[in-house]
Design a protein around this motif. Structure first.
Motif, PDB file in Angstrom:
ATOM      1  N   LYS A  56       0.843  -1.204   0.000  1.00 39.49           N
ATOM      2  CA  LYS A  56       0.000   0.000   0.000  1.00 39.49           C
ATOM      3  C   LYS A  56       0.875   1.250   0.000  1.00 39.49           C
ATOM      4  O   LYS A  56       0.594   2.215  -0.718  1.00 39.49           O
ATOM      5  CB  LYS A  56      -0.940  -0.014   1.219  1.00 39.49           C
ATOM      6  N   PHE A 310      -0.871   7.940   7.030  1.00 38.28           N
ATOM      7  CA  PHE A 310      -2.331   7.802   6.990  1.00 38.28           C
ATOM      8  C   PHE A 310      -2.940   9.174   6.748  1.00 38.28           C
ATOM      9  O   PHE A 310      -2.385  10.201   7.125  1.00 38.28           O
ATOM     10  CB  PHE A 310      -2.877   7.183   8.283  1.00 38.28           C
ATOM     11  N   ASP A 353     -12.235   6.660  -1.885  1.00 38.63           N
ATOM     12  CA  ASP A 353     -11.750   5.450  -1.232  1.00 38.63           C
ATOM     13  C   ASP A 353     -10.221   5.448  -1.280  1.00 38.63           C
ATOM     14  O   ASP A 353      -9.621   5.387  -2.349  1.00 38.63           O
ATOM     15  CB  ASP A 353     -12.299   4.209  -1.945  1.00 38.63           C
ATOM     16  N   TYR A 354      -9.594   5.532  -0.096  1.00 40.06           N
ATOM     17  CA  TYR A 354      -8.134   5.584  -0.020  1.00 40.06           C
ATOM     18  C   TYR A 354      -7.534   4.246   0.411  1.00 40.06           C
ATOM     19  O   TYR A 354      -6.361   4.181   0.783  1.00 40.06           O
ATOM     20  CB  TYR A 354      -7.698   6.676   0.973  1.00 40.06           C
ATOM     21  N   SER A 355      -8.322   3.178   0.375  1.00 41.22           N
ATOM     22  CA  SER A 355      -7.875   1.900   0.920  1.00 41.22           C
ATOM     23  C   SER A 355      -6.718   1.284   0.131  1.00 41.22           C
ATOM     24  O   SER A 355      -5.998   0.437   0.650  1.00 41.22           O
ATOM     25  CB  SER A 355      -9.039   0.907   0.982  1.00 41.22           C
ATOM     26  N   TYR A 357      -4.141   2.790  -0.574  1.00 40.26           N
ATOM     27  CA  TYR A 357      -2.932   3.456  -0.115  1.00 40.26           C
ATOM     28  C   TYR A 357      -2.616   3.231   1.363  1.00 40.26           C
ATOM     29  O   TYR A 357      -1.508   3.557   1.810  1.00 40.26           O
ATOM     30  CB  TYR A 357      -3.036   4.961  -0.353  1.00 40.26           C
ATOM     31  N   GLN A 358      -3.560   2.737   2.136  1.00 41.84           N
ATOM     32  CA  GLN A 358      -3.339   2.657   3.579  1.00 41.84           C
ATOM     33  C   GLN A 358      -4.294   1.660   4.225  1.00 41.84           C
ATOM     34  O   GLN A 358      -5.277   1.238   3.625  1.00 41.84           O
ATOM     35  CB  GLN A 358      -3.553   4.035   4.213  1.00 41.84           C
ATOM     36  N   LYS A 359      -3.965   1.314   5.461  1.00 42.95           N
ATOM     37  CA  LYS A 359      -4.873   0.505   6.258  1.00 42.95           C
ATOM     38  C   LYS A 359      -6.096   1.346   6.633  1.00 42.95           C
ATOM     39  O   LYS A 359      -6.122   2.562   6.425  1.00 42.95           O
ATOM     40  CB  LYS A 359      -4.158   0.050   7.545  1.00 42.95           C
ATOM     41  N   ASP A 360      -7.094   0.677   7.209  1.00 41.53           N
ATOM     42  CA  ASP A 360      -8.258   1.417   7.710  1.00 41.53           C
ATOM     43  C   ASP A 360      -7.788   2.520   8.650  1.00 41.53           C
ATOM     44  O   ASP A 360      -6.923   2.305   9.500  1.00 41.53           O
ATOM     45  CB  ASP A 360      -9.190   0.454   8.445  1.00 41.53           C
ATOM     46  N   THR A 363      -7.111   2.171  12.351  1.00 38.94           N
ATOM     47  CA  THR A 363      -5.890   1.519  12.843  1.00 38.94           C
ATOM     48  C   THR A 363      -5.045   2.494  13.645  1.00 38.94           C
ATOM     49  O   THR A 363      -4.342   2.093  14.584  1.00 38.94           O
ATOM     50  CB  THR A 363      -5.053   1.007  11.642  1.00 38.94           C
TER      51      THR A 363
END
Length: 366
Positions: A56, A310, A353-355, A357-360, A363
């Motif tokens: 990611k 994030f 939706d940025y998922s 690129y990063q975890k939720d 987190t």
């Protein structure tokens, strides 16, 4: 017209101030101009051969590097600020072959890497005359960015767009459906709020009862003023050592340190000078570089427990967004993150939706 405040005038905040729609927003930016990582930094925009396993992060860094051509056009960045100059990777011969295979594979999804070529000892020295004869891997798409020059350039542009700047520390309060910004005994109420103050995000969010996983990391660079003709020199990635970043008019930067235990300390240290200069000596044909006049650049980066950045809106408050923990790759990822945040506010009707690129985001929040 809605009011939006940005707290943090580093690479994200300053880029965001220039991408927000001034027909929709009255923009204010707050930054006390202390500990700023971007102002102290100079970076290599060349993430494609990173060995980090975080896919990611790599997607974000890859897209961030590709974004720079749009950024250069949109903001009319000069060569003193940003320049595509090529990257040299110096490794053992056996490692160069492996690195070349990786480069050819990754270029399939990152054409901006440009030409990929293993250079002979003579070809390497012809591109960077200070080096000992050594083979290298060359990527023509690599670039350099001077963080301090970038901020100065974008601030002038933002001021011309009507952005209001406050060189002050600010705190925040929740005000019903809006946000109250408190600074120097005054307060302003805004509709939307973006927090991008590096590691200071932890303290800011704690004021409204939110704990966030972010901490400070000290970084030191050395900036040498030389009489070398550095205009066409590429940037250097060295193995197990500091990187070397030449700019226009003989300016050469060496860096940077990653000091996790120093907190907000901005003092210049002889240990940093020793570590950075000793790290590059095995690659140089002579030590003349480090005999030129120099000064330190010292700043404080943000990083998280998993060393991943994030960003995005808070899950409970659509009017609050933040970005942090960029670490040492912030000059590569920061402008693109700012652009994505600008699109979130400029086009609220669109679901973002940025998922990839990063975890939720949860987190990093408590």
């Amino acid at each position: 017209m809605k009011k939006i405040a940005i707290i943090g005038g580093g690479i994200i905040g300053m880029t965001l101030a220039n991408y927000l729609d001034t027909d929709k927003f009255e923009i204010s930016l707050f930054d006390d101009e202390k500990n700023q990582a971007t102002k102290a930094s100079a970076g290599i925009i060349s993430p494609w051969l990173s060995k980090r396993r975080n896919q990611k992060w790599y997607q974000l860094a890859k897209d961030g590097a590709a974004f720079f051509e749009k950024l250069k056009t949109d903001f009319e960045l000069t060569d003193e600020v940003y320049e595509k100059c090529g990257t040299l990777f110096l490794r053992k011969n056996s490692d160069l072959e492996e690195l070349e295979k990786l480069a050819l594979e990754r270029r399939k999804n990152a054409p901006e890497m440009g030409e990929i070529k293993v250079l002979s000892k003579e070809e390497t020295v012809s591109l960077f005359p200070l080096l000992k004869p050594i083979e290298s891997l060359y990527l023509s798409g690599g670039a350099r960015l001077d963080g301090k020059a970038y901020l100065a350039h974008l601030k002038k542009r933002a001021q011309a767009r009507g952005v209001k700047f406050f060189a002050e520390r600010a705190t925040i309060l929740k005000a019903d459906e809006k946000w109250e910004i408190v600074h120097k005994g005054e307060s302003d109420v805004v509709d939307d709020l973006v927090l991008c103050p590096g590691p200071a995000l932890k303290e800011l969010l704690s004021e409204i009862g939110i704990d966030v996983d972010v901490r400070p990391q000290k970084g030191q660079l050395l900036s040498f003023k030389t009489d070398f003709d550095t205009k066409d020199w590429p940037v250097l990635f060295l193995e197990g050592a500091a990187d070397i970043i030449p700019f226009q008019e003989g300016k050469i930067l060496i860096g940077a340190t990653h000091e996790n235990e120093k907190g907000w300390d901005l003092s210049e240290s002889e240990a940093a000078f020793f570590d950075l200069t000793e790290g590059i000596k095995p690659y140089l044909s002579e030590s003349k570089l480090i005999e030129f006049p120099y000064h330190y650049r010292v700043g404080t980066r943000a990083y998280s427990a998993d060393f991943s950045p994030f960003f995005g809106p808070h899950p409970a408050f659509s009017s609050l967004a933040f970005a942090s923990a960029l670490g040492s790759s912030g000059l590569t990822t920061g402008p693109y993150i700012a652009y994505l945040l600008a699109q979130y506010f400029n086009h609220p009707e669109t679901k973002w939706d940025y998922s990839i690129y990063q975890k939720d985001i949860n987190t990093y929040l408590k």
